[in-house]
Write a protein that holds these residues in place. Structure first.
Motif, PDB file in Angstrom:
ATOM      1  N   ASN A  88       4.902 -22.462  67.619  1.00 53.57           N
ATOM      2  CA  ASN A  88       5.698 -23.112  66.586  1.00 53.57           C
ATOM      3  C   ASN A  88       7.118 -23.462  67.024  1.00 53.57           C
ATOM      4  O   ASN A  88       7.826 -24.174  66.326  1.00 53.57           O
ATOM      5  N   GLY A  89       7.539 -22.967  68.169  1.00 50.39           N
ATOM      6  CA  GLY A  89       8.848 -23.331  68.707  1.00 50.39           C
ATOM      7  C   GLY A  89       9.965 -22.343  68.409  1.00 50.39           C
ATOM      8  O   GLY A  89      11.077 -22.507  68.915  1.00 50.39           O
ATOM      9  N   LEU A  90       9.699 -21.310  67.622  1.00 49.11           N
ATOM     10  CA  LEU A  90      10.778 -20.374  67.288  1.00 49.11           C
ATOM     11  C   LEU A  90      11.355 -19.679  68.515  1.00 49.11           C
ATOM     12  O   LEU A  90      12.566 -19.471  68.601  1.00 49.11           O
ATOM     13  N   THR A  91      10.504 -19.342  69.470  1.00 49.17           N
ATOM     14  CA  THR A  91      11.004 -18.713  70.697  1.00 49.17           C
ATOM     15  C   THR A  91      11.907 -19.677  71.456  1.00 49.17           C
ATOM     16  O   THR A  91      12.949 -19.278  71.988  1.00 49.17           O
ATOM     17  N   LEU A  92      11.522 -20.951  71.485  1.00 46.65           N
ATOM     18  CA  LEU A  92      12.379 -21.950  72.136  1.00 46.65           C
ATOM     19  C   LEU A  92      13.702 -22.107  71.400  1.00 46.65           C
ATOM     20  O   LEU A  92      14.755 -22.271  72.026  1.00 46.65           O
ATOM     21  N   PHE A  93      13.660 -22.074  70.072  1.00 52.73           N
ATOM     22  CA  PHE A  93      14.900 -22.138  69.295  1.00 52.73           C
ATOM     23  C   PHE A  93      15.814 -20.983  69.696  1.00 52.73           C
ATOM     24  O   PHE A  93      17.020 -21.171  69.880  1.00 52.73           O
ATOM     25  N   ALA A  94      15.229 -19.783  69.827  1.00 51.86           N
ATOM     26  CA  ALA A  94      16.022 -18.603  70.171  1.00 51.86           C
ATOM     27  C   ALA A  94      16.575 -18.695  71.589  1.00 51.86           C
ATOM     28  O   ALA A  94      17.748 -18.384  71.828  1.00 51.86           O
ATOM     29  N   SER A  97      19.340 -21.395  71.581  1.00 51.22           N
ATOM     30  CA  SER A  97      20.524 -20.926  70.852  1.00 51.22           C
ATOM     31  C   SER A  97      21.245 -19.823  71.615  1.00 51.22           C
ATOM     32  O   SER A  97      22.477 -19.828  71.691  1.00 51.22           O
ATOM     33  N   GLY A  98      20.487 -18.886  72.166  1.00 50.91           N
ATOM     34  CA  GLY A  98      21.106 -17.798  72.912  1.00 50.91           C
ATOM     35  C   GLY A  98      21.913 -18.296  74.095  1.00 50.91           C
ATOM     36  O   GLY A  98      23.017 -17.811  74.354  1.00 50.91           O
ATOM     37  N   PHE A  99      21.359 -19.273  74.805  1.00 53.85           N
ATOM     38  CA  PHE A  99      22.082 -19.831  75.949  1.00 53.85           C
ATOM     39  C   PHE A  99      23.381 -20.490  75.495  1.00 53.85           C
ATOM     40  O   PHE A  99      24.439 -20.254  76.075  1.00 53.85           O
ATOM     41  N   ILE A 100      23.303 -21.312  74.460  1.00 58.08           N
ATOM     42  CA  ILE A 100      24.495 -22.036  73.992  1.00 58.08           C
ATOM     43  C   ILE A 100      25.541 -21.055  73.467  1.00 58.08           C
ATOM     44  O   ILE A 100      26.732 -21.195  73.745  1.00 58.08           O
ATOM     45  N   ILE A 101      25.104 -20.057  72.726  1.00 55.51           N
ATOM     46  CA  ILE A 101      26.045 -19.070  72.186  1.00 55.51           C
ATOM     47  C   ILE A 101      26.681 -18.255  73.305  1.00 55.51           C
ATOM     48  O   ILE A 101      27.889 -18.014  73.300  1.00 55.51           O
ATOM     49  N   ALA A 102      25.887 -17.843  74.284  1.00 54.85           N
ATOM     50  CA  ALA A 102      26.402 -16.990  75.367  1.00 54.85           C
ATOM     51  C   ALA A 102      27.250 -17.763  76.368  1.00 54.85           C
ATOM     52  O   ALA A 102      28.186 -17.219  76.951  1.00 54.85           O
ATOM     53  N   PHE A 103      26.928 -19.032  76.576  1.00 60.78           N
ATOM     54  CA  PHE A 103      27.644 -19.830  77.571  1.00 60.78           C
ATOM     55  C   PHE A 103      29.018 -20.199  77.020  1.00 60.78           C
ATOM     56  O   PHE A 103      29.160 -20.513  75.841  1.00 60.78           O
ATOM     57  N   PRO A 104      30.032 -20.181  77.867  1.00 65.56           N
ATOM     58  CA  PRO A 104      31.372 -20.537  77.386  1.00 65.56           C
ATOM     59  C   PRO A 104      31.409 -21.963  76.832  1.00 65.56           C
ATOM     60  O   PRO A 104      30.646 -22.822  77.245  1.00 65.56           O
ATOM     61  N   LYS A 108      33.735 -25.234  68.064  1.00 64.64           N
ATOM     62  CA  LYS A 108      33.558 -26.487  67.321  1.00 64.64           C
ATOM     63  C   LYS A 108      32.410 -27.316  67.918  1.00 64.64           C
ATOM     64  O   LYS A 108      31.591 -27.877  67.187  1.00 64.64           O
ATOM     65  N   SER A 109      32.321 -27.363  69.230  1.00 61.12           N
ATOM     66  CA  SER A 109      31.242 -28.104  69.888  1.00 61.12           C
ATOM     67  C   SER A 109      29.895 -27.402  69.697  1.00 61.12           C
ATOM     68  O   SER A 109      28.868 -28.049  69.514  1.00 61.12           O
ATOM     69  N   LYS A 110      29.911 -26.072  69.739  1.00 60.34           N
ATOM     70  CA  LYS A 110      28.670 -25.324  69.540  1.00 60.34           C
ATOM     71  C   LYS A 110      28.112 -25.555  68.138  1.00 60.34           C
ATOM     72  O   LYS A 110      26.896 -25.624  67.953  1.00 60.34           O
ATOM     73  N   LEU A 111      29.005 -25.684  67.161  1.00 61.99           N
ATOM     74  CA  LEU A 111      28.578 -25.846  65.770  1.00 61.99           C
ATOM     75  C   LEU A 111      27.846 -27.162  65.516  1.00 61.99           C
ATOM     76  O   LEU A 111      27.030 -27.247  64.605  1.00 61.99           O
ATOM     77  N   ILE A 116      21.790 -29.994  66.481  1.00 62.82           N
ATOM     78  CA  ILE A 116      21.189 -31.196  67.079  1.00 62.82           C
ATOM     79  C   ILE A 116      20.143 -30.793  68.111  1.00 62.82           C
ATOM     80  O   ILE A 116      19.046 -31.355  68.155  1.00 62.82           O
ATOM     81  N   GLY A 117      20.454 -29.798  68.936  1.00 61.56           N
ATOM     82  CA  GLY A 117      19.488 -29.319  69.920  1.00 61.56           C
ATOM     83  C   GLY A 117      18.237 -28.763  69.264  1.00 61.56           C
ATOM     84  O   GLY A 117      17.116 -29.055  69.690  1.00 61.56           O
TER      85      GLY A 117
END
Length: 181
Positions: A88-94, A97-104, A108-111, A116-117
């Motif tokens: 269903n894609g939930l693992t891909l969502f996680a 999201s984890g990469f974007i949140i953890a990466f510097p 505002k850009s992350k939000l 969109i991703g």
């Protein structure tokens, strides 16, 4: 001693990523998955979107069952495609999201980049399901479906997620090559 490691951007990223992964794993496996509501909602949306796309392409789709949460879509005349929780894609969502949140990068850009991703990953997953339904219709051999489900579309979907990560790291994180050195 820990401060020395925390000052290293790679160590900080990996630590955040591991903590986010563990948090997702605990949240999903112990609470969300047993409740089934999120999984079924996402699968229901994938069924709706995939059926709509197949209809736009001119295919008559399998009638929706009166049984709730049947999870099957397909083209009339086929056995259809059953959508399981792992697909269903939930693992891909996680993961995304984890990469974007953890990466510097700027909050505002992350939000705006995160939603969109996630939407594009969901669209890619819908395209995958439509393609698998077409494969069942045109190539009813179970080996063809199995190969494409296991390899072709896994590569397709994960490549999309990697591309999104790359775009974030290069274009939107605000980190350039000189800062990374």
């Amino acid at each position: 001693m820990l401060k020395k490691y925390w000052d290293d951007p790679l160590y900080r990223f990996l630590t955040k990523a591991v903590l986010l992964y563990i948090s997702w794993y605990v949240l999903y496996d112990l609470w969300l998955h047993p409740m089934q509501k999120l999984d079924l909602w996402v699968i229901g949306n994938l069924e709706l979107l995939s059926t709509h796309v197949l209809s736009i392409l001119g295919y008559t789709t399998i009638e929706a069952s009166s049984v709730p949460n049947i999870r099957t879509i397909g083209i009339d005349g086929t056995h259809g495609l059953w959508i399981g929780d792992p697909c269903n894609g939930l693992t891909l969502f996680a993961l995304f999201s984890g990469f974007i949140i953890a990466f510097p990068g700027p909050l505002k850009s992350k939000l705006w980049y995160l939603p969109i991703g996630l939407i594009t990953i969901h669209i890619i997953n819908t395209i995958r399901i439509v393609a698998l339904a077409l494969i069942i219709y045109y190539f009813p051999d179970p080996d063809v479906l199995d190969f494409n489900h296991t390899y072709t579309f896994t590569l397709f979907v994960y490549s999309w997620v990697f591309l999104l990560w790359y775009i974030w790291a290069v274009k939107f994180s605000g980190i350039n090559a000189k800062q990374a050195e």
